[in-house]
Design a protein around this motif. Structure first.
Motif, PDB file in Angstrom:
ATOM      1  N   LEU A 169       0.842  -1.197   0.000  1.00 36.17           N
ATOM      2  CA  LEU A 169       0.000   0.000   0.000  1.00 36.17           C
ATOM      3  C   LEU A 169       0.877   1.247   0.000  1.00 36.17           C
ATOM      4  N   THR A 170       0.620   2.121  -0.917  1.00 38.25           N
ATOM      5  CA  THR A 170       1.360   3.383  -0.964  1.00 38.25           C
ATOM      6  C   THR A 170       0.522   4.462  -1.647  1.00 38.25           C
ATOM      7  N   SER A 171       0.568   5.641  -1.083  1.00 41.80           N
ATOM      8  CA  SER A 171      -0.246   6.735  -1.632  1.00 41.80           C
ATOM      9  C   SER A 171       0.258   7.142  -3.017  1.00 41.80           C
ATOM     10  N   VAL A 192       0.658  -4.862   2.701  1.00 43.76           N
ATOM     11  CA  VAL A 192       1.852  -4.370   3.400  1.00 43.76           C
ATOM     12  C   VAL A 192       1.746  -2.856   3.592  1.00 43.76           C
ATOM     13  N   ILE A 193       1.986  -2.439   4.832  1.00 41.65           N
ATOM     14  CA  ILE A 193       2.009  -1.000   5.146  1.00 41.65           C
ATOM     15  C   ILE A 193       3.436  -0.653   5.561  1.00 41.65           C
ATOM     16  N   GLY A 194       3.937   0.443   5.058  1.00 42.30           N
ATOM     17  CA  GLY A 194       5.287   0.885   5.438  1.00 42.30           C
ATOM     18  C   GLY A 194       5.298   1.362   6.882  1.00 42.30           C
ATOM     19  N   HIS A 234       9.018  13.297   4.251  1.00 44.44           N
ATOM     20  CA  HIS A 234      10.234  13.898   3.691  1.00 44.44           C
ATOM     21  C   HIS A 234      10.802  13.032   2.586  1.00 44.44           C
ATOM     22  N   GLN A 235      10.570  11.726   2.706  1.00 44.63           N
ATOM     23  CA  GLN A 235      11.144  10.815   1.709  1.00 44.63           C
ATOM     24  C   GLN A 235      10.039  10.367   0.762  1.00 44.63           C
ATOM     25  N   LYS A 236       9.680  11.302  -0.071  1.00 39.26           N
ATOM     26  CA  LYS A 236       8.539  11.062  -0.961  1.00 39.26           C
ATOM     27  C   LYS A 236       8.825   9.890  -1.904  1.00 39.26           C
ATOM     28  N   GLY A 237       7.820   9.076  -2.110  1.00 36.11           N
ATOM     29  CA  GLY A 237       7.936   7.983  -3.077  1.00 36.11           C
ATOM     30  C   GLY A 237       8.825   6.839  -2.639  1.00 36.11           C
ATOM     31  N   LEU A 238       9.270   6.842  -1.413  1.00 36.14           N
ATOM     32  CA  LEU A 238      10.212   5.828  -0.938  1.00 36.14           C
ATOM     33  C   LEU A 238       9.624   4.413  -0.993  1.00 36.14           C
ATOM     34  N   CYS A 239       8.440   4.256  -0.426  1.00 35.80           N
ATOM     35  CA  CYS A 239       7.830   2.925  -0.375  1.00 35.80           C
ATOM     36  C   CYS A 239       7.488   2.434  -1.779  1.00 35.80           C
ATOM     37  N   MET A 240       6.990   3.356  -2.590  1.00 40.35           N
ATOM     38  CA  MET A 240       6.637   3.005  -3.967  1.00 40.35           C
ATOM     39  C   MET A 240       7.876   2.503  -4.721  1.00 40.35           C
ATOM     40  N   ALA A 273      -1.002  -0.454  -4.489  1.00 42.13           N
ATOM     41  CA  ALA A 273      -2.291   0.263  -4.603  1.00 42.13           C
ATOM     42  C   ALA A 273      -2.356   1.355  -3.558  1.00 42.13           C
ATOM     43  N   ARG A 274      -3.166   2.347  -3.844  1.00 45.07           N
ATOM     44  CA  ARG A 274      -3.416   3.398  -2.858  1.00 45.07           C
ATOM     45  C   ARG A 274      -4.831   3.221  -2.326  1.00 45.07           C
ATOM     46  N   LEU A 275      -5.102   3.786  -1.179  1.00 40.13           N
ATOM     47  CA  LEU A 275      -6.451   3.711  -0.621  1.00 40.13           C
ATOM     48  C   LEU A 275      -7.378   4.604  -1.447  1.00 40.13           C
ATOM     49  N   PRO A 276      -8.651   4.235  -1.555  1.00 37.39           N
ATOM     50  CA  PRO A 276      -9.566   5.029  -2.395  1.00 37.39           C
ATOM     51  C   PRO A 276     -10.080   6.270  -1.664  1.00 37.39           C
ATOM     52  N   LEU A 277      -9.190   7.161  -1.330  1.00 42.32           N
ATOM     53  CA  LEU A 277      -9.595   8.333  -0.539  1.00 42.32           C
ATOM     54  C   LEU A 277     -10.410   9.314  -1.374  1.00 42.32           C
ATOM     55  N   SER A 278      -9.808   9.797  -2.469  1.00 38.38           N
ATOM     56  CA  SER A 278     -10.502  10.820  -3.268  1.00 38.38           C
ATOM     57  C   SER A 278     -11.783  10.279  -3.902  1.00 38.38           C
ATOM     58  N   LEU A 280      -1.319   9.025   4.783  1.00 39.43           N
ATOM     59  CA  LEU A 280      -1.813   8.770   6.137  1.00 39.43           C
ATOM     60  C   LEU A 280      -0.749   8.083   6.976  1.00 39.43           C
ATOM     61  N   SER A 281      -0.999   8.034   8.270  1.00 39.91           N
ATOM     62  CA  SER A 281      -0.058   7.337   9.151  1.00 39.91           C
ATOM     63  C   SER A 281      -0.322   5.833   9.065  1.00 39.91           C
ATOM     64  N   THR A 282       0.689   5.072   9.439  1.00 36.63           N
ATOM     65  CA  THR A 282       0.602   3.605   9.391  1.00 36.63           C
ATOM     66  C   THR A 282      -0.625   3.109  10.163  1.00 36.63           C
ATOM     67  N   HIS A 310      -3.446   4.653  10.943  1.00 33.08           N
ATOM     68  CA  HIS A 310      -4.718   4.976  10.288  1.00 33.08           C
ATOM     69  C   HIS A 310      -4.988   4.040   9.117  1.00 33.08           C
ATOM     70  N   VAL A 311      -3.937   3.732   8.374  1.00 32.86           N
ATOM     71  CA  VAL A 311      -4.125   2.814   7.239  1.00 32.86           C
ATOM     72  C   VAL A 311      -4.596   1.454   7.768  1.00 32.86           C
ATOM     73  N   PHE A 312      -3.992   1.012   8.858  1.00 29.63           N
ATOM     74  CA  PHE A 312      -4.407  -0.280   9.424  1.00 29.63           C
ATOM     75  C   PHE A 312      -5.867  -0.232   9.884  1.00 29.63           C
TER      76      PHE A 312
HETATM   77  N1  SAH Z   1       7.240   8.687   2.663  1.00 31.88           N
HETATM   78  C1  SAH Z   1       6.487   7.500   2.971  1.00 31.88           C
HETATM   79  C2  SAH Z   1       5.237   7.812   3.755  1.00 31.88           C
HETATM   80  C3  SAH Z   1       4.957   6.793   4.789  1.00 31.88           C
HETATM   81  S1  SAH Z   1       3.316   6.819   5.376  1.00 31.88           S
HETATM   82  C4  SAH Z   1       6.219   6.765   1.665  1.00 31.88           C
HETATM   83  O1  SAH Z   1       7.113   6.695   0.840  1.00 31.88           O
HETATM   84  O2  SAH Z   1       5.143   6.209   1.486  1.00 31.88           O
HETATM   85  C5  SAH Z   1       3.244   5.228   6.110  1.00 31.88           C
HETATM   86  C6  SAH Z   1       2.654   4.124   5.274  1.00 31.88           C
HETATM   87  O3  SAH Z   1       1.243   4.224   5.239  1.00 31.88           O
HETATM   88  C7  SAH Z   1       3.077   4.086   3.824  1.00 31.88           C
HETATM   89  O4  SAH Z   1       4.267   3.404   3.652  1.00 31.88           O
HETATM   90  C8  SAH Z   1       1.936   3.345   3.156  1.00 31.88           C
HETATM   91  O5  SAH Z   1       2.124   1.952   3.264  1.00 31.88           O
HETATM   92  C9  SAH Z   1       0.754   3.741   4.001  1.00 31.88           C
HETATM   93  N2  SAH Z   1      -0.067   4.803   3.402  1.00 31.88           N
HETATM   94  C10 SAH Z   1      -0.158   6.091   3.797  1.00 31.88           C
HETATM   95  N3  SAH Z   1      -1.060   6.754   3.048  1.00 31.88           N
HETATM   96  C11 SAH Z   1      -1.560   5.876   2.155  1.00 31.88           C
HETATM   97  C12 SAH Z   1      -2.529   5.946   1.101  1.00 31.88           C
HETATM   98  N4  SAH Z   1      -3.167   7.088   0.828  1.00 31.88           N
HETATM   99  N5  SAH Z   1      -2.775   4.822   0.386  1.00 31.88           N
HETATM  100  C13 SAH Z   1      -2.133   3.667   0.659  1.00 31.88           C
HETATM  101  N6  SAH Z   1      -1.204   3.542   1.631  1.00 31.88           N
HETATM  102  C14 SAH Z   1      -0.925   4.621   2.374  1.00 31.88           C
END
Ligand code: SAH
Length: 320
Positions: A196-198, A214-216, A223-229, A240-245, A256-258, A260-262
């Motif tokens: 999961l990554t935004s 998997v949640i990061g 600060h580390q944009k795009g790291l997980c992706m 995939a990203r969460l269907p927020l919008s 979001l924070s880890t 909240h995603v959980f």
């Molecule tokens: N800079 C980090 C941000 C970490 S946020 C990054 O590269 O993603 C902590 C974790 O929450 C992310 O790794 C991701 O797994 C999850 N997360 C946060 N917002 C999300 C979203 N809109 N959709 C899916 N996963 C999300």
């Protein structure tokens, strides 16, 4: 383990007998600068005035923290007793019920792995926040009607996350699949993983039975944009990203924070709609409103979540 701090200089502090206890790993920056004797004690005469002042503050803070915890515990106990006397029904599950609430016996199909392989990318303060979120995830899961299967993976043995975790007595016995020095992709089949990554272009719509989400496990204030992706893509994993919008309008960023995603995944796996879930989980300051906003919506929130936000700043904000 605790290290004794001997303040031999007359520093005028109000710590009883001019002695104070300093927890190891606490305020690492201050502590690393100090020279300790063989028995682990620190002689104040070897320290600069600034260091003594810092240590005294730290020791006082430690004492205050313990007192505060005791007071909180007592208040909680008192509240429980009063409720019992008044014959009020229990608000949460009993200890006995909690013990039986194991993921292995759960009706929930949801599997979630927290990827904790970001040890070196977080400053000490954020390591603490990250571990706090793990605790919160664990508690939410244990207290839910049908807990998800949890994997806490990629924890470096004796690394920063591990050391911070170890401050929680008995954490090894949590109902969690622990993976030390092994990442989620080493213990799970790649085809079953969805990161999961935004930053993903794919939108998560439904939760699948055989997928491990998997949640990061990282607090980096984005600060580390795009790291997980990046990491997920390099491993050739589904993302995939969460269907927020798709379900709500938000006034802030959608990272979001880890925890909240959980919470969102857990609620949705329990059959609650995305819209209801998102409105319940996301804190007021994210300004979430249903997509088709009507003036009758009053934005009621879960007070527990709100409180946690205030005290523990679990939202990924750039400022904190
Ligand atoms: N800079 C980090 C941000 C970490 S946020 C990054 O590269 O993603 C902590 C974790 O929450 C992310 O790794 C991701 O797994 C999850 N997360 C946060 N917002 C999300 C979203 N809109 N959709 C899916 N996963 C999300």
């Amino acid at each position: 383990m605790e290290t004794e701090l001997k303040l031999t200089a007359d520093t005028g502090d109000d710590v009883p007998n001019k002695k104070a206890k300093v927890e190891e790993n606490q305020n690492v920056e201050t502590f690393n600068e100090m020279k300790t004797d063989e028995d682990g004690t620190i002689e104040a005469s070897k320290l600069s005035k600034r260091q003594i002042k810092k240590l005294r503050k730290l020791a006082e803070w430690e004492i205050k923290k313990k007192e505060k915890r005791l007071k909180e515990r007592e208040k909680y106990r008192q509240k429980k007793l009063e409720a019992l006397e008044k014959g009020e029904p229990r608000t949460g599950p009993s200890r006995k019920e909690l013990k039986r609430n194991k993921a292995a016996e759960s009706k929930n199909f949801l599997k979630v792995a927290v990827d904790l392989d970001y040890d070196d990318l977080m400053i000490d303060k954020d390591i603490g926040k990250c571990v706090k979120q793990l605790l919160r995830i664990y508690t939410i899961n244990r207290r839910s009607l049908a807990p998800a299967k949890l994997y806490f993976t990629g924890i470096k043995k004796d690394g920063k996350i591990h050391k911070s975790l170890a401050k929680n007595d008995g954490y090894e016995n949590w109902d969690v699949q622990w993976a030390f020095n092994k990442t989620y992709h080493e213990i799970l089949s790649k085809n079953d993983i969805l990161y999961l990554t935004s930053d993903s272009d794919n939108v998560l719509e439904t939760l699948e039975k055989n997928t491990v989400y998997v949640i990061g496990g990282i607090v980096d204030h984005n600060h580390q944009k795009g790291l997980c992706m990046d990491r997920a893509q390099k491993l050739g994993l589904r993302t995939a990203r969460l269907p927020l919008s798709e379900h709500i309008d938000m006034k802030t960023r959608t990272v979001l924070s880890t925890v909240h995603v959980f919470e969102i995944l857990l609620k949705v796996s329990e059959g609650i709609s995305w819209t209801k879930t998102l409105l319940e989980v996301l804190p007021m300051r994210k300004g979430a409103k249903p997509k088709e906003y009507t003036s009758s919506f009053n934005g009621d929130k879960d007070s527990d979540i709100e409180e946690f936000d205030k005290n523990d700043t679990i939202i990924q904000t750039e400022e904190n």
